[in-house]
Design a protein around this motif. Sequence first.
Motif, PDB file in Angstrom:
ATOM      1  N   ALA A 127       0.843  -1.195   0.000  1.00 30.77           N
ATOM      2  CA  ALA A 127       0.000   0.000   0.000  1.00 30.77           C
ATOM      3  C   ALA A 127       0.874   1.239   0.000  1.00 30.77           C
ATOM      4  N   HIS A 128       0.325   2.326  -0.531  1.00 28.92           N
ATOM      5  CA  HIS A 128       1.042   3.595  -0.607  1.00 28.92           C
ATOM      6  C   HIS A 128       0.105   4.745  -0.265  1.00 28.92           C
ATOM      7  N   TRP A 129       0.710   5.810   0.251  1.00 31.09           N
ATOM      8  CA  TRP A 129       0.002   7.076   0.420  1.00 31.09           C
ATOM      9  C   TRP A 129       0.104   7.857  -0.884  1.00 31.09           C
ATOM     10  N   LEU A 130      -1.000   8.470  -1.289  1.00 29.17           N
ATOM     11  CA  LEU A 130      -1.014   9.353  -2.441  1.00 29.17           C
ATOM     12  C   LEU A 130      -1.515  10.723  -2.009  1.00 29.17           C
ATOM     13  N   GLN A 131      -1.081  11.741  -2.708  1.00 34.04           N
ATOM     14  CA  GLN A 131      -1.607  13.081  -2.460  1.00 34.04           C
ATOM     15  C   GLN A 131      -2.428  13.521  -3.661  1.00 34.04           C
ATOM     16  N   THR A 132      -3.639  13.981  -3.389  1.00 40.40           N
ATOM     17  CA  THR A 132      -4.518  14.434  -4.461  1.00 40.40           C
ATOM     18  C   THR A 132      -4.166  15.860  -4.868  1.00 40.40           C
ATOM     19  N   SER A 133      -4.736  16.314  -5.967  1.00 41.41           N
ATOM     20  CA  SER A 133      -4.432  17.650  -6.471  1.00 41.41           C
ATOM     21  C   SER A 133      -4.884  18.758  -5.531  1.00 41.41           C
ATOM     22  N   ASP A 134      -5.835  18.446  -4.626  1.00 43.40           N
ATOM     23  CA  ASP A 134      -6.268  19.449  -3.643  1.00 43.40           C
ATOM     24  C   ASP A 134      -5.637  19.204  -2.273  1.00 43.40           C
TER      25      ASP A 134
ATOM     26  N   LEU B  80      -5.086  16.416  -0.298  1.00 48.92           N
ATOM     27  CA  LEU B  80      -5.492  15.396   0.667  1.00 48.92           C
ATOM     28  C   LEU B  80      -4.645  14.139   0.514  1.00 48.92           C
ATOM     29  N   ARG B  81      -4.511  13.405   1.613  1.00 42.06           N
ATOM     30  CA  ARG B  81      -3.777  12.146   1.585  1.00 42.06           C
ATOM     31  C   ARG B  81      -4.771  10.994   1.545  1.00 42.06           C
ATOM     32  N   ILE B  82      -4.663  10.175   0.516  1.00 45.69           N
ATOM     33  CA  ILE B  82      -5.488   8.980   0.404  1.00 45.69           C
ATOM     34  C   ILE B  82      -4.564   7.764   0.353  1.00 45.69           C
ATOM     35  N   ARG B  83      -5.162   6.582   0.492  1.00 43.24           N
ATOM     36  CA  ARG B  83      -4.362   5.358   0.491  1.00 43.24           C
ATOM     37  C   ARG B  83      -4.821   4.450  -0.640  1.00 43.24           C
ATOM     38  N   VAL B  84      -3.866   3.777  -1.252  1.00 40.02           N
ATOM     39  CA  VAL B  84      -4.164   2.795  -2.273  1.00 40.02           C
ATOM     40  C   VAL B  84      -3.372   1.533  -1.976  1.00 40.02           C
ATOM     41  N   GLY B  85      -4.001   0.387  -2.178  1.00 31.85           N
ATOM     42  CA  GLY B  85      -3.319  -0.887  -2.003  1.00 31.85           C
ATOM     43  C   GLY B  85      -3.392  -1.694  -3.289  1.00 31.85           C
ATOM     44  N   HIS B  86      -2.345  -2.458  -3.582  1.00 37.81           N
ATOM     45  CA  HIS B  86      -2.427  -3.284  -4.776  1.00 37.81           C
ATOM     46  C   HIS B  86      -1.817  -4.657  -4.519  1.00 37.81           C
ATOM     47  N   TRP B  87      -2.324  -5.609  -5.278  1.00 39.69           N
ATOM     48  CA  TRP B  87      -1.861  -6.988  -5.212  1.00 39.69           C
ATOM     49  C   TRP B  87      -1.351  -7.375  -6.587  1.00 39.69           C
TER      50      TRP B  87
ATOM     51  N   LEU C 248      -6.053  -3.453  -7.688  1.00 37.51           N
ATOM     52  CA  LEU C 248      -5.720  -2.261  -6.917  1.00 37.51           C
ATOM     53  C   LEU C 248      -7.006  -1.724  -6.317  1.00 37.51           C
ATOM     54  N   ALA C 249      -6.965  -1.338  -5.039  1.00 41.42           N
ATOM     55  CA  ALA C 249      -8.148  -0.787  -4.364  1.00 41.42           C
ATOM     56  C   ALA C 249      -7.763   0.492  -3.643  1.00 41.42           C
ATOM     57  N   ILE C 250      -8.768   1.308  -3.323  1.00 42.89           N
ATOM     58  CA  ILE C 250      -8.521   2.656  -2.812  1.00 42.89           C
ATOM     59  C   ILE C 250      -9.306   2.926  -1.539  1.00 42.89           C
ATOM     60  N   ASP C 251      -8.706   3.695  -0.647  1.00 35.21           N
ATOM     61  CA  ASP C 251      -9.440   4.362   0.435  1.00 35.21           C
ATOM     62  C   ASP C 251      -9.816   5.749  -0.075  1.00 35.21           C
ATOM     63  N   TRP C 252     -11.081   5.962  -0.409  1.00 40.53           N
ATOM     64  CA  TRP C 252     -11.513   7.291  -0.838  1.00 40.53           C
ATOM     65  C   TRP C 252     -11.288   8.318   0.270  1.00 40.53           C
ATOM     66  N   ARG C 253     -11.192   9.568  -0.104  1.00 40.47           N
ATOM     67  CA  ARG C 253     -11.142  10.644   0.882  1.00 40.47           C
ATOM     68  C   ARG C 253     -12.322  10.495   1.849  1.00 40.47           C
ATOM     69  N   GLY C 254     -12.036  10.696   3.133  1.00 39.14           N
ATOM     70  CA  GLY C 254     -13.098  10.633   4.124  1.00 39.14           C
ATOM     71  C   GLY C 254     -13.417   9.255   4.651  1.00 39.14           C
TER      72      GLY C 254
ATOM     73  N   VAL D  39      -5.027   7.933  -8.380  1.00 43.49           N
ATOM     74  CA  VAL D  39      -4.872   6.480  -8.491  1.00 43.49           C
ATOM     75  C   VAL D  39      -4.322   6.095  -9.860  1.00 43.49           C
ATOM     76  N   ILE D  40      -4.854   6.696 -10.909  1.00 39.81           N
ATOM     77  CA  ILE D  40      -4.378   6.364 -12.257  1.00 39.81           C
ATOM     78  C   ILE D  40      -2.921   6.768 -12.426  1.00 39.81           C
ATOM     79  N   ALA D  41      -2.560   7.935 -11.920  1.00 38.03           N
ATOM     80  CA  ALA D  41      -1.164   8.363 -11.988  1.00 38.03           C
ATOM     81  C   ALA D  41      -0.265   7.387 -11.235  1.00 38.03           C
ATOM     82  N   HIS D  42      -0.741   6.896 -10.093  1.00 34.21           N
ATOM     83  CA  HIS D  42       0.021   5.938  -9.299  1.00 34.21           C
ATOM     84  C   HIS D  42       0.157   4.607 -10.036  1.00 34.21           C
ATOM     85  N   ALA D  43      -0.931   4.129 -10.622  1.00 35.40           N
ATOM     86  CA  ALA D  43      -0.876   2.864 -11.367  1.00 35.40           C
ATOM     87  C   ALA D  43       0.102   2.960 -12.520  1.00 35.40           C
ATOM     88  N   ASN D  44       0.123   4.092 -13.170  1.00 36.02           N
ATOM     89  CA  ASN D  44       1.076   4.288 -14.264  1.00 36.02           C
ATOM     90  C   ASN D  44       2.510   4.354 -13.748  1.00 36.02           C
ATOM     91  N   ALA D  45       2.708   5.036 -12.609  1.00 36.14           N
ATOM     92  CA  ALA D  45       4.054   5.146 -12.043  1.00 36.14           C
ATOM     93  C   ALA D  45       4.598   3.781 -11.630  1.00 36.14           C
TER      94      ALA D  45
END
Length: 311
Positions: free
Chosen positions: A19-26, A28-35, A72-78, A107-113
């Motif tokens: 899992a990784h922390w991502l920062q959105t354009s506004d 916020l810190r969200i989390r994404v996990g992938h297998w 890949l799954a996401i923790d949405w903001r909030g 998330v898409i930027a992260h998947a591409n990275a």
Amino acid sequence: MDIAPLFADIADGPGGGSAHWLQTSDGLRIRVGHWAKPDAKGTVLIFPGRTEFVEKYGHAAQALADRGYASLAIDWRGQGIADRLLDNRAIGHVGRFIDYQKDVDAVIAHANALDLPRPFFLIGHSMGGCIGLRALMDGLEVKAAMFSAPMWGIQMSIALRPVAWGLSSMSKSFGFDEALAPGQFEQSYVLRADFPTNTLTNDKDMFDILRGQLHAQPDLALGGPSLRWLNTSLREMHRLSLRPAPAVPCITFLGSQEAIVDPARIKSRMHDWPGGALHVIAGGRHEMMMDAPNIRNTMFDQTAALFDANR
């Protein structure tokens, strides 16, 4: 790329998840996990529903891996352990529903990275189905999509609907848009529901797993939505209903015992979806990917067949 916690002991997903922390354009810190999946046929982007979190989809990730797909799954903001938007973290809240698309972009930027295996596919459950439909309409590059009880409408009585619209619309003007919507509770539904009368699943083992996840990691829990969330979600569902379906192959599952989202809206949307198919699951409740084994297997077999045909 900041490493985030992945609670593998409660996810029960494929080995090697991260899992990784991502920062959105506004900001916020969200989390994404992938297998990951060696020699994967592609990667499935899992858009969870309201109150949900990455680990809840560990079993889905395993089912997809068994059929040849990374996920890949996401923790949405909030929600989950992404940034909560209110001091009272038990209340689900969002400023504007369209803000979830900023999470999608991250998330898409992260998947591409990460150079995750292509092509990409989409699974959207409940609220994630609403976010996913908007993303598809705005050009999300996936080859095919599966929706599970998508939130394209919410079940409300005819008498309650104008009240919900009116009260939630006035909430910001009168300073109570962060209050719980009427009839909602701060405690997570799965922790206060009894299995025999729950609206989520027919499978007792899965129900106990869902409860156990929140007992093990209480920070993942989320209660009812705010009036602001209610209003902005109603507006988003109405806006989407006015637009034609995207030209993306799609399969949608609806349980015959659905009690949360609006079956009529789902049936109407799928009737007009070119290349789309609606499957009504006899006896299925809201969480069909976490229902009885025969229901889960049917869904994932048919979903994998759709993805395989559109690689």
